[in-house]
Structure formats: structure tokens, C-alpha cells
Design an enzyme around this catalytic site. Sequence first.
Site, PDB file in Angstrom:
ATOM      1  N   ASN A   7       0.715  -1.603  -0.095  1.00 54.08           N
ATOM      2  CA  ASN A   7      -0.219  -0.105  -0.288  1.00 54.08           C
ATOM      3  C   ASN A   7       0.913   1.197  -0.302  1.00 54.08           C
ATOM      4  OD1 ASN A   7      -2.076   1.912   0.213  1.00 54.08           O
ATOM      5  ND2 ASN A   7      -2.694   1.614   2.608  1.00 54.08           N
ATOM      6  N   ARG A  91      -2.421  -2.258  -3.031  1.00 55.77           N
ATOM      7  CA  ARG A  91      -3.953  -1.273  -3.026  1.00 55.77           C
ATOM      8  C   ARG A  91      -3.939  -0.452  -4.249  1.00 55.77           C
ATOM      9  NH1 ARG A  91      -5.027   3.626   0.894  1.00 55.77           N
ATOM     10  NH2 ARG A  91      -7.200   3.762   0.570  1.00 55.77           N
ATOM     11  N   HIS A 180     -13.160   3.223   0.251  1.00 55.32           N
ATOM     12  CA  HIS A 180     -12.983   1.952   1.446  1.00 55.32           C
ATOM     13  C   HIS A 180     -13.452   1.181   0.960  1.00 55.32           C
ATOM     14  CE1 HIS A 180     -12.681   5.556   4.427  1.00 55.32           C
ATOM     15  NE2 HIS A 180     -11.271   4.990   4.035  1.00 55.32           N
ATOM     16  N   ARG A 241     -11.115  16.190   6.992  1.00 52.23           N
ATOM     17  CA  ARG A 241     -11.717  16.238   6.140  1.00 52.23           C
ATOM     18  C   ARG A 241     -12.986  16.988   6.611  1.00 52.23           C
ATOM     19  NH1 ARG A 241     -11.200  10.517   3.487  1.00 52.23           N
ATOM     20  NH2 ARG A 241      -9.348  10.466   3.968  1.00 52.23           N
ATOM     21  N   GLU A 384      -8.551  -4.833   5.155  1.00 54.80           N
ATOM     22  CA  GLU A 384      -8.424  -4.622   3.842  1.00 54.80           C
ATOM     23  C   GLU A 384      -7.257  -5.603   3.178  1.00 54.80           C
ATOM     24  OE1 GLU A 384      -8.507  -0.836   5.232  1.00 54.80           O
ATOM     25  OE2 GLU A 384      -9.852  -0.190   3.584  1.00 54.80           O
TER      26      GLU A 384
END
Length: 409
Positions: A7, A91, A180, A241, A384
Amino acid sequence: MIVLVLNTGSSSVKYQVINPEIKQALAKGIVERIGMSGAILTHKPTGRDEVRLSGEILDHKMAIEYVLSILLSKNHGVIKNKKEIDAVGHRVVHGGEAFSDSVLIDEKVMSEIRRCIDYAPLHNPPNLKGINAAQQLLPNVPQVGVFDTAFHQTMPKYAYLYGLPYVLYKRHGIRRYGFHGTSHRFVSDRAVVLDGRPKDKLKIITCHLGNGSSAAAIKYGESIDTSMGFTPLEGLLMGTRSGDMDPAIILQIMHKEDLTPNEATTMLNKHSGIQGVSGISSDMREIEEEYESSDRAKLAHDIFTYRLKKYIGSYAAAMGGVDIIVFTGGIGENSSLVRKNALAGLEFIGMELDQEKNNIRSKEERSIQSKNSKVKCFVIPTNEELVIAMDTMRIVQTQPKKNKSGFHI
Ligand code: ADP
């Protein structure tokens, strides 16, 4: 089978070595501060002590070389030979409309990922660097791309299109993509297993709550809506965010505060959300420590859970009901207060928490609804990396085999 999961971020490479056949990680770690002074590799072989090494790591290729050397090292390694790595799973953040599943990476796939740089300018370029480096360092080892956006490609057009001139979708790909996806897919699949009913009978709302947060409506095994949009900025309130807001605000603030587009982007992505509202921290643990003593910490928490509640309600409406609500991610797995406040008042849709079960701290998958609740509520730790490793194995094993001369057999 041994899969190296990578990743790759702008200045970091996270990795895991996983045997997907037995669903076990042999080691995991992260290289941080790539291209900066004092780069650090933190490596943890499963069941052994963590090691931290520092050094000069100029680029992503050097970082992955460093990772391979520690994986092979006598004292901290988990493999004896590079050849033991059967495949690499990457990823990749944005796959646009091109990818609705994971794929074996070839030149065509690389150029599609390059095309998606416009949509994810901060994420896809480092992802590409990671792929290029792994291809050079592990030639002839199959590389698989697993996209954050892929799972949401099943959304109907009326869910993914914005109320903008249609030509902007055609010309610039402006639409909801969602993110996601790997996590929403993993936890919804686990929820189906825990529930026991067939997937094609279940309406599930998954809440992935971490530094970035998103909710998804998963009807009969397919994502039909999700809160993140064209970018991961839309939807729930997040660490730094803003999530949803009136788009006119951005133009107004740019004008009033004399901000350039880059400065406005930074404000919305880095200085807003829980951090911006609370003025204390983007970290939910710190917010919860101050929940009783600071009005602004409480406000940030309340906005977070109120907005989540609204998404849960709207997704129940979109699916014509809900059977299971799933919490995952650092906040979803650990914050009983977030779960309690977000689900308070949802008895009318059949959701009733068992407060005692909700308060239990555990790293295990568990159900936390009351005995009379019509809707189930599961806390499911996401994984993940395991999904990436499993997908990589599936994709590699379904490829036609080649003989030594490279011809398909
Ligand atoms: P990322 O999106 O970066 O993967 P994580 O899924 O690790 O993030 O989630 C990080 C968030 O989880 C942080 O806001 C952190 O405060 C929160 N978190 C972790 N443990 C707890 C806890 N015990 N209580 C509340 N929040 C927690």
C-alpha cells in the site's frame, strides 16, 4: 502461497506478507519518510518483536528493496528466498469506471491507472510508483491491482450521478465513485457469514469509521450507494475532512479569505472535520477524552454521530429496510460512544442496542443488538490487506498457465 501486499503512499510504503490459503500474516510493517531525512522502517514479524531501522531511503524502489531485504534477513526475516513470493497485491485507490474487480496488472491496466490520476492526483501516482518498483524488483512475479473504488461500481446511475450538467460526466468523469470498497466488501461478507441468512436476502449498512470515514448501502451483496463521492472528501465528517457541505460555501470562502484552489483544497481536506470543528484534535480518542469538559469537542462528536445517523436512515430508506448495521475502522471498532449516539433513536427502524454488549472492549467480531432488536448490529474488525491477498490469489490462480517459453498452455 505467499503474497506481498503493498500500500504505497506519497512518502510511505505499508506492507504485509500474507499466506491467503490459511488467512495468516507472516509479517507487516511500514517505511515512512521516503525521500526525506530520517526515513524509518518499522517491521513486525508475527509473534516476534517489532524492529525499527532508520536509513536514507530516496524513493519507493529503495523502500521496497529495503522491505525485501528485511523480509529475507536472518534475524527478522520470514522468507529465505525472494522466489518464495508468489505474487504481489497492490492497493490502488482509484480505478475509475474501468475496474469493477481486481485485475492482473499489465501495460493496459497501468495506462488505465495512469488515466485515473486526474481523479486521485495524490494517490494514484504513488500507487503507480509502487507497482513499477515491485515489477523491477520482482520480475516475472504476477502483480495484481485491488481498487478502493471497484466494489462500488454496482451503484445505479441515479445514485452515482450528481445534479450537474450531464456533459461534465461524459467529458470529465464527474460522478460518485466511492472509496473504502475493499473494507465495505470484507465486513459485509463477514456480516453475511455471522448472520447465517443468504447474501441475496440481506440489506446491510456498513460504517467504516477511521481517519477517513464512509458508509455504504449493500443490498443483496451489491453496493447500491456510498457516502464518499468523486473524491474521499464527501459524506461523513472525518478527522480533517469536511464531508458534506453546500458547494457554494467553497466559492464564498475562496472569495472572502482570498484562497487559491490549492489552498481551498488543503483547508477542506486537512483543516476541517473533527479537527476544524473541535480545534483540539482530529483523533477521536482525544475528542472523547474531552467530551464532557469541552463544548467544541462535544460539538465535533455530535456532528459526527448525527451525520452518521442521517446516512443510516437514508440508506435504510434507499434499500427499503435494513437487516444489519456494521461498524468497522478504528472508531467504528473501538468507540462505544459513537455507536451509541449514532444509533440512538433508530428504534423506529427496528434498531435497538444492548448497551452492555456495546460497552465491551474486544478485538473480536461481535453482535451488540438487544434481544428484541429486529436489526442486527455487528462490530467487525476490517482487514483490507487480507482481502488484497485473497483477491491476488484468486486472480493469479484463474490466469491461464504459461510454459517456460511464455506461451499459454
Ligand atoms: P485510518 O483511516 O487512518 O486507517 P483508523 O481506522 O486506524 O484510521 O482509525 C483511526 C481513528 O480511530 C482515530 O480517530 C482514533 O482516535 C480512533 N480510535 C482508535 N481507538 C479508539 C478508541 N478506543 N476510542 C475512540 N476512537 C478510537
